[in-house]
Design a protein around this motif. Sequence first.
Motif, PDB file in Angstrom:
ATOM      1  N   PHE A 183       0.672  15.661   5.325  1.00  0.00           N
ATOM      2  CA  PHE A 183       1.365  14.421   4.994  1.00  0.00           C
ATOM      3  C   PHE A 183       2.518  14.185   5.956  1.00  0.00           C
ATOM      4  O   PHE A 183       3.211  15.131   6.353  1.00  0.00           O
ATOM      5  CB  PHE A 183       1.956  14.482   3.575  1.00  0.00           C
ATOM      6  CG  PHE A 183       0.940  14.474   2.474  1.00  0.00           C
ATOM      7  CD1 PHE A 183       0.297  13.296   2.112  1.00  0.00           C
ATOM      8  CD2 PHE A 183       0.645  15.635   1.773  1.00  0.00           C
ATOM      9  CE1 PHE A 183      -0.629  13.284   1.076  1.00  0.00           C
ATOM     10  CE2 PHE A 183      -0.290  15.635   0.736  1.00  0.00           C
ATOM     11  CZ  PHE A 183      -0.929  14.455   0.389  1.00  0.00           C
ATOM     12  N   LEU A 191       0.848  -1.179   0.000  1.00  0.00           N
ATOM     13  CA  LEU A 191       0.000   0.000   0.000  1.00  0.00           C
ATOM     14  C   LEU A 191       0.888   1.234   0.000  1.00  0.00           C
ATOM     15  O   LEU A 191       2.101   1.142   0.228  1.00  0.00           O
ATOM     16  CB  LEU A 191      -0.993  -0.005   1.173  1.00  0.00           C
ATOM     17  CG  LEU A 191      -0.469   0.093   2.600  1.00  0.00           C
ATOM     18  CD1 LEU A 191      -0.176   1.529   2.994  1.00  0.00           C
ATOM     19  CD2 LEU A 191      -1.507  -0.486   3.567  1.00  0.00           C
ATOM     20  N   THR A 192       0.271   2.387  -0.268  1.00  0.00           N
ATOM     21  CA  THR A 192       1.053   3.601  -0.477  1.00  0.00           C
ATOM     22  C   THR A 192       0.760   4.687   0.559  1.00  0.00           C
ATOM     23  O   THR A 192       1.675   5.312   1.074  1.00  0.00           O
ATOM     24  CB  THR A 192       0.775   4.170  -1.895  1.00  0.00           C
ATOM     25  OG1 THR A 192       0.741   3.102  -2.831  1.00  0.00           O
ATOM     26  CG2 THR A 192       1.842   5.164  -2.299  1.00  0.00           C
ATOM     27  N   ILE A 193      -0.510   4.907   0.821  1.00  0.00           N
ATOM     28  CA  ILE A 193      -0.897   6.002   1.725  1.00  0.00           C
ATOM     29  C   ILE A 193      -2.059   5.561   2.616  1.00  0.00           C
ATOM     30  O   ILE A 193      -2.996   4.923   2.138  1.00  0.00           O
ATOM     31  CB  ILE A 193      -1.408   7.249   0.944  1.00  0.00           C
ATOM     32  CG1 ILE A 193      -0.439   7.658  -0.172  1.00  0.00           C
ATOM     33  CG2 ILE A 193      -1.666   8.430   1.895  1.00  0.00           C
ATOM     34  CD1 ILE A 193      -0.985   8.777  -1.069  1.00  0.00           C
ATOM     35  N   ILE A 194      -1.976   5.887   3.880  1.00  0.00           N
ATOM     36  CA  ILE A 194      -3.123   5.740   4.770  1.00  0.00           C
ATOM     37  C   ILE A 194      -3.582   7.142   5.113  1.00  0.00           C
ATOM     38  O   ILE A 194      -2.802   7.939   5.646  1.00  0.00           O
ATOM     39  CB  ILE A 194      -2.736   5.046   6.075  1.00  0.00           C
ATOM     40  CG1 ILE A 194      -2.247   3.654   5.773  1.00  0.00           C
ATOM     41  CG2 ILE A 194      -3.922   4.983   7.037  1.00  0.00           C
ATOM     42  CD1 ILE A 194      -1.519   3.078   6.944  1.00  0.00           C
ATOM     43  N   SER A 195      -4.843   7.440   4.823  1.00  0.00           N
ATOM     44  CA  SER A 195      -5.396   8.757   5.124  1.00  0.00           C
ATOM     45  C   SER A 195      -6.502   8.613   6.152  1.00  0.00           C
ATOM     46  O   SER A 195      -7.487   7.924   5.919  1.00  0.00           O
ATOM     47  CB  SER A 195      -5.990   9.391   3.864  1.00  0.00           C
ATOM     48  OG  SER A 195      -4.988   9.558   2.884  1.00  0.00           O
ATOM     49  N   LEU A 196      -6.339   9.271   7.283  1.00  0.00           N
ATOM     50  CA  LEU A 196      -7.377   9.269   8.299  1.00  0.00           C
ATOM     51  C   LEU A 196      -8.294  10.462   8.068  1.00  0.00           C
ATOM     52  O   LEU A 196      -7.824  11.588   7.863  1.00  0.00           O
ATOM     53  CB  LEU A 196      -6.771   9.376   9.704  1.00  0.00           C
ATOM     54  CG  LEU A 196      -5.748   8.315  10.115  1.00  0.00           C
ATOM     55  CD1 LEU A 196      -5.412   8.480  11.597  1.00  0.00           C
ATOM     56  CD2 LEU A 196      -6.257   6.906   9.852  1.00  0.00           C
ATOM     57  N   GLY A 197      -9.583  10.202   8.099  1.00  0.00           N
ATOM     58  CA  GLY A 197     -10.565  11.276   7.995  1.00  0.00           C
ATOM     59  C   GLY A 197     -10.787  11.873   9.374  1.00  0.00           C
ATOM     60  O   GLY A 197     -11.264  11.190  10.269  1.00  0.00           O
ATOM     61  N   ILE A 227       5.806   4.353   3.399  1.00  0.00           N
ATOM     62  CA  ILE A 227       4.432   4.737   3.087  1.00  0.00           C
ATOM     63  C   ILE A 227       4.206   6.160   3.591  1.00  0.00           C
ATOM     64  O   ILE A 227       4.985   6.681   4.382  1.00  0.00           O
ATOM     65  CB  ILE A 227       3.388   3.795   3.723  1.00  0.00           C
ATOM     66  CG1 ILE A 227       3.499   3.809   5.246  1.00  0.00           C
ATOM     67  CG2 ILE A 227       3.539   2.366   3.205  1.00  0.00           C
ATOM     68  CD1 ILE A 227       2.399   3.040   5.942  1.00  0.00           C
ATOM     69  N   LEU A 228       3.132   6.761   3.096  1.00  0.00           N
ATOM     70  CA  LEU A 228       2.748   8.079   3.596  1.00  0.00           C
ATOM     71  C   LEU A 228       1.558   7.928   4.527  1.00  0.00           C
ATOM     72  O   LEU A 228       0.694   7.061   4.329  1.00  0.00           O
ATOM     73  CB  LEU A 228       2.327   8.998   2.444  1.00  0.00           C
ATOM     74  CG  LEU A 228       3.417   9.612   1.580  1.00  0.00           C
ATOM     75  CD1 LEU A 228       2.773  10.401   0.430  1.00  0.00           C
ATOM     76  CD2 LEU A 228       4.310  10.535   2.397  1.00  0.00           C
ATOM     77  N   PHE A 229       1.523   8.779   5.528  1.00  0.00           N
ATOM     78  CA  PHE A 229       0.397   8.862   6.446  1.00  0.00           C
ATOM     79  C   PHE A 229      -0.180  10.245   6.222  1.00  0.00           C
ATOM     80  O   PHE A 229       0.575  11.218   6.129  1.00  0.00           O
ATOM     81  CB  PHE A 229       0.943   8.702   7.872  1.00  0.00           C
ATOM     82  CG  PHE A 229      -0.071   8.860   8.972  1.00  0.00           C
ATOM     83  CD1 PHE A 229      -0.990   7.863   9.230  1.00  0.00           C
ATOM     84  CD2 PHE A 229      -0.088  10.003   9.758  1.00  0.00           C
ATOM     85  CE1 PHE A 229      -1.907   7.994  10.268  1.00  0.00           C
ATOM     86  CE2 PHE A 229      -1.006  10.143  10.791  1.00  0.00           C
ATOM     87  CZ  PHE A 229      -1.920   9.129  11.044  1.00  0.00           C
TER      88      PHE A 229
END
Lengths: 143, 143
Positions: free
Chosen positions: B40, B5-11, B46-48
């Motif tokens: 970021f 995976l590349t990015i995990i984005s929390l809403g 990976i990016l968070f």
Amino acid sequence: MEQRLTIISLGVSDLTISSKFYESNFGWERSAASNDDIRFYQLNGILFSLYPVSKLGEDAGISIPADKGYRPLTIAHNTRSEKEVDDLITDLRIKGVKIVKEPQKVFWGGYSSYVADPDGFLWEIAFNPFLPMDERGNTLQHE
Amino acid sequence: MEQRLTIISLGVSDLTISSKFYESNFGWERSAASNDDIRFYQLNGILFSLYPVSKLGEDAGISIPADKGYRPLTIAHNTRSEKEVDDLITDLRIKGVKIVKEPQKVFWGGYSSYVADPDGFLWEIAFNPFLPMDERGNTLQHE
């Protein structure tokens, strides 16, 4: 605290259904540490795991609402071209995966689509020409 | 589909509050690509990212309920010793972070604790003697 993470565990309502989703549709292979209670997938430097949502809460000593619907986060899988996005979505559609957003050019300059897993966890399948990755798919310093 | 995976984005419900949490409490540094709409953080390969939950839904073309409470997932930050878990929790407690579960020995043989971010995203701070990591904190093949 070092700027890194180790494992992402999704709390799922049915471990069998979710495992099948990631293994049959994404084509991912579970690691041998997996068992009837939890499934592990070795990704790029981190582990991804599937765990029943009730046990996830139990482990933290709290109650997590098992509400249905989209989850307030997205996980992105970045490809190396727009064509790769199209090809993946075509393949996932054939396998019956819910396509939430068709591949399209987006305002930030990339090409993006979304699919949902059985619990409503959103995966963005996208190409971002501005995000450098190495040959293993690890993101490089994002300035 | 490659197993990565590349990015995990929390809403998140408030970008300023959430950024402050990760920067002041975790001590993480945002990358220069961050702006007023999104933050970021470059992690291990990976990016968070932190993104307002309303925009997260908008991006996928769906509506994501902005319910409060614990989220059905956990993100683990694994340390290299039990002492490192204790030290991190001591530090986070001083900074006012909500400790959901105090550090303790757990059934799978590790030493684990949980903290919550401002939206209820759970972070497990744990030592797992069975999970090999390299010097950069990347997990090695988990058999």
